[in-house]
Write an enzyme that holds these catalytic residues in place. Structure first.
Site, short mmCIF file in Angstrom:
data_model
loop_
_atom_site.label_atom_id
_atom_site.label_comp_id
_atom_site.label_asym_id
_atom_site.label_seq_id
_atom_site.Cartn_x
_atom_site.Cartn_y
_atom_site.Cartn_z
N GLU A 21 58.73 18.91 -11.90
CA GLU A 21 59.34 20.21 -12.24
C GLU A 21 59.57 21.09 -11.00
OE1 GLU A 21 57.11 22.07 -15.39
OE2 GLU A 21 58.04 20.79 -16.90
N GLU B 122 58.42 14.72 -20.89
CA GLU B 122 57.25 15.42 -21.46
C GLU B 122 57.70 16.16 -22.71
OE1 GLU B 122 55.35 18.17 -18.85
OE2 GLU B 122 55.31 16.77 -17.17
C1 GLA Z 1 54.81 21.16 -17.59
C2 GLA Z 1 54.14 20.28 -16.56
C3 GLA Z 1 52.92 19.59 -17.07
C4 GLA Z 1 52.10 20.50 -17.94
C5 GLA Z 1 52.96 20.99 -19.08
C6 GLA Z 1 52.21 21.85 -20.07
O1 GLA Z 1 55.86 20.61 -18.23
O2 GLA Z 1 55.04 19.33 -16.03
O3 GLA Z 1 52.17 19.16 -15.95
O4 GLA Z 1 51.65 21.57 -17.19
O5 GLA Z 1 54.00 21.75 -18.55
O6 GLA Z 1 53.05 22.28 -21.11
#
Ligand code: GLA
Length: 702
Positions: free
Chosen positions: A193, A342
């Site tokens: 991210e 995710e």
């Molecule tokens: C993000 C991060 C993860 C985690 C999630 C929690 O997407 O990439 O490591 O912190 O949020 O929602």
């Protein structure tokens, strides 16, 4: 995925073993040839995985190795076939400078494979170890207020810092050398991210160099940015500041382009060493954030094999329109199927209220993902670390390592993905409608909103257009547009010469281009087009925006799309040419707008251009979307369905697959245009009845 080839090999091996001795000589050669050709694969024993992958983020470094097998067995039982590992484990991978310890990761990958689970490795550069930032403090990012970030959270690194890049590259290279040919590793996620940037003096110097490369001379830069305004004229490159939020529009846009290019080179720094040391079958991606606009995703995605994003709801419930837009945007980054790297297993820990999704909603969300073109849905995370910042986040097993109440729903998704995989393998989304999306335009409007409430313009078009066509692509204005019957550009504020050429080629060849309010106001440097809106498209449109009005109260509008209101924003249009048709007019309001054109259309070349100057209320927008699709010959992919039932078509060589999800809170029956195979329940059907959050997967052969 290498599942197909492995499947074929296993079948041939069985055949070779079964043959009787009497036929041994006849087939010996064949088996030897097959065997030799497939030795590498056979030795590797990579798990066969379904086309639709269910996955989870797994952090083996947080647990004793003796626990791994129990976790992996539970994953296997739930139909999980992929784990993403490693993306925050730098301190475990390189506990001191140059001392790499990857044996544990090797064990984890092998242990997962024994349970039929393949691995995606995340490079750990989003979380540098303490020794690194202590020894090289220059690698810590400088925040906007000039304070240095510090160790203890994540993303504290400076993405432009050469030393940080050197160390992150060395780490990625070690990983690639060790696992680049590991058959159980299917791909790579670089970092995690991308978001935080740095405002240190060295980064500023890089930005100034970037400007020099782009503009060549200071005279050119000064002219393009109109720096005679407020005495902003630059006499030396090193005088150019970093500005964010408020500043010269040309400078603001340049900074964001620099930020995007710097993320691209940051990514390339690791990508190069992974490519050089890995099998080509291993993809390289990064997990993006949907509608996040901290950098231009088109710039960054161009070097990746696959687009992926992290699909979260946060507070409330799944908004199929908002998350659908983010899916379609991500699919448009590479123009092909993508991964949900995710997603939330029920709830998160970072919203104002971290409510849990309803029973069945996680399943509906998984099918919403697949419907929009995802091939993988991966949950964050498997089990929470006993300590650490995200203890309250949703997981699939509890701190005791036994299943959470959600686990059976995940297992249901796992079974359904396996069942539907043969039908959905090789299928993708194809749309007759495209919405144009540009980061330059989004930024330009955000920096000068002119009405504090002005946001969500793309969504206001996307929802109704999707309801009409049941499938929409989101693409940049530079995309090749010939395949679309309708191209809609809501808020395409920045239109470059090249964009204008591309759009006019589309129109002249028979396409219908619809420009939404605020389009065509700015040029490539975020300067005003002198011909007023829509800039270079004013001439072919045969009309233009005479004045824009930010509204406190909505103004009435009336015409072809019925009677409604324009909240927030209204543009007074003029008509120059006699063949321009006025579609909508403003009613009595501020005097200026009374009776004036609000939307106009004109046939141009073999196609048509329409300009909508009003922000349309939902009912009027629905009527407008109906008109746009109808006049452009766009048909609903499946046919009429009850309002609130979403349809997602995917097409392949064998035919079409339609995924249906009922987002209304009552049971709905959908009559199908023809008999279809019910993929999840078996049999053939002419109609499906879906409860709240009910899902159907229907296929029809060509
Ligand atoms: C993000 C991060 C993860 C985690 C999630 C929690 O997407 O990439 O490591 O912190 O949020 O929602």
């Amino acid at each position: 995925m290498n599942s197909k080839s492995n499947h074929g090999l296993a079948r041939m091996t069985r055949i070779c073993k079964r043959k009787s001795m009497t036929r041994f000589l006849v087939i010996a050669l064949l088996c030897a040839v097959i065997g030799s050709g497939a030795t590498a694969t056979a030795q590797t024993g990579a798990p066969q995985t379904p086309a639709l992958l269910l996955g989870t983020a797994w952090y083996p470094e947080q647990w004793p190795e003796s626990r791994w097998d129990a976790d992996l067995a539970l994953m296997q039982q739930a139909g999980i076939h992929m784990v993403r590992v490693g993306e925050f484990a730098w301190s475990r991978m390189e506990p001191s400078e140059g001392q790499y310890d990857l044996d544990w990761l090797d064990h984890a990958i092998a242990a997962a494979a024994k349970h039929g689970i393949v691995t995606v490795i995340g490079t750990p550069s989003a979380a540098p170890p303490a020794w690194l930032t202590q020894k090289y403090p220059e690698t810590l990012r400088t925040k906007e207020d000039s304070r240095k970030d510090q160790h203890g959270n994540r993303q504290q690194f400076d993405w432009a810092n050469p030393k940080y890049r050197e160390l992150a590259r060395a780490m990625a290279e070690q990983l690639a050398k060790r696992f680049g040919h590991n058959p159980n590793v299917v791909g790579w996620q670089i970092d995690n991210e991308y978001a935080e940037v740095s405002f240190d003096p060295e980064t500023r110097a890089q930005f100034q160099q970037w400007l020099k490369n782009r503009y060549g001379t200071l005279d050119n830069l000064n002219a393009r940015w109109t720096t005679s305004y407020w005495s902003e004229t630059y006499f030396d490159w090193n005088q150019v500041p970093i500005q964010v939020g408020y500043g010269n529009p040309g400078l603001l846009l340049s900074w964001m382009r620099f930020v995007s290019d710097t993320w691209r080179s940051y990514q390339m720094n690791q990508l190069e060493v992974i490519r050089a040391n890995s099998d080509r079958r291993q993809f390289i991606t990064t997990n993006m954030m949907g509608l996040f606009d901290g950098y231009d995703h088109y710039t960054v995605a161009q070097d990746l094999d696959l687009a992926a994003w992290d699909d979260y709801v946060g507070q409330g419930h799944l908004d199929p329109v908002k998350n659908g837009l983010a899916h379609d945007l991500t699919r448009g980054l590479k123009g092909k199927n993508f991964w949900v790297m995710e997603t939330q297993p029920g709830g998160v820990n970072w919203a104002d209220i971290n409510n849990w999704l309803d029973k069945g909603e996680v399943r509906a969300m998984a099918w919403h993902d697949i419907g929009h073109g995802a091939d993988t849905v991966s949950y964050w995370q498997w089990r929470s670390a006993l300590n650490g910042q995200e203890q309250y986040h949703g997981t699939l097993v509890g701190p005791d390592g036994t299943p959470d109440p959600l686990y059976p729903e995940i297992a249901q998704i796992g079974r359904e993905f396996e069942k539907a995989s043969p039908v959905l393998a090789g299928t993708s989304v194809k749309s007759e409608v495209a919405i144009l999306h540009s980061y330059d335009s989004r930024w330009a409007i955000q920096w000068q909103k002119h009405n504090k409430d002005y946001k969500g313009v793309i969504l206001s078009y996307y929802g109704p257009l999707r309801a009409e066509a049941q499938s929409v692509d989101i693409v940049p204005p530079s995309a090749s547009l010939g395949r679309y019957k309708l191209v809609v550009a809501p808020g395409l504020n920045v239109i470059t010469d090249a964009d204008a050429k591309n759009l006019m080629q589309y129109v002249n060849n028979g396409g219908h281009l619809v420009l939404g309010q605020r389009s065509g106001m700015k040029d490539v440097d975020n300067g005003l087009w002198p011909q007023r809106q829509p800039g270079p498209l004013t001439e072919p449109l045969g009309g233009r925006v005479e004045q824009y009005y930010a509204l406190v109260d909505p103004v009435p509008i009336e015409g072809k799309w019925g009677a409604g209101q324009s909240p927030m924003w209204a543009e007074l249009l003029s008509v120059k040419d006699s063949d321009v048709e006025v579609l909508m007019r403003y009613g009595k309001s501020n005097g200026w707008l009374d009776g004036q054109p609000a939307a106009i259309t004109r046939k141009v070349g073999k196609g048509r251009i329409t300009y909508i100057g009003a922000w349309l209320d939902p009912k009027t927008m629905a009527a407008a979307a109906h008109w746009m699709t109808d006049i452009s010959g766009v048909k609903a992919a499946l046919g009429p369905v009850p309002v609130g039932v979403d349809v997602y078509p995917r097409y392949g060589a064998k035919g079409a697959v339609y995924i249906l999800v009922n987002f209304t809170n009552t049971q709905q029956t959908v009559k199908l245009p023809t008999g279809m195979k019910d993929v999840l329940n078996g049999g053939t059907t002419q109609a499906v009845t879906l409860p709240y959050l009910g899902v159907a997967v229907l296929s029809v052969a060509k």
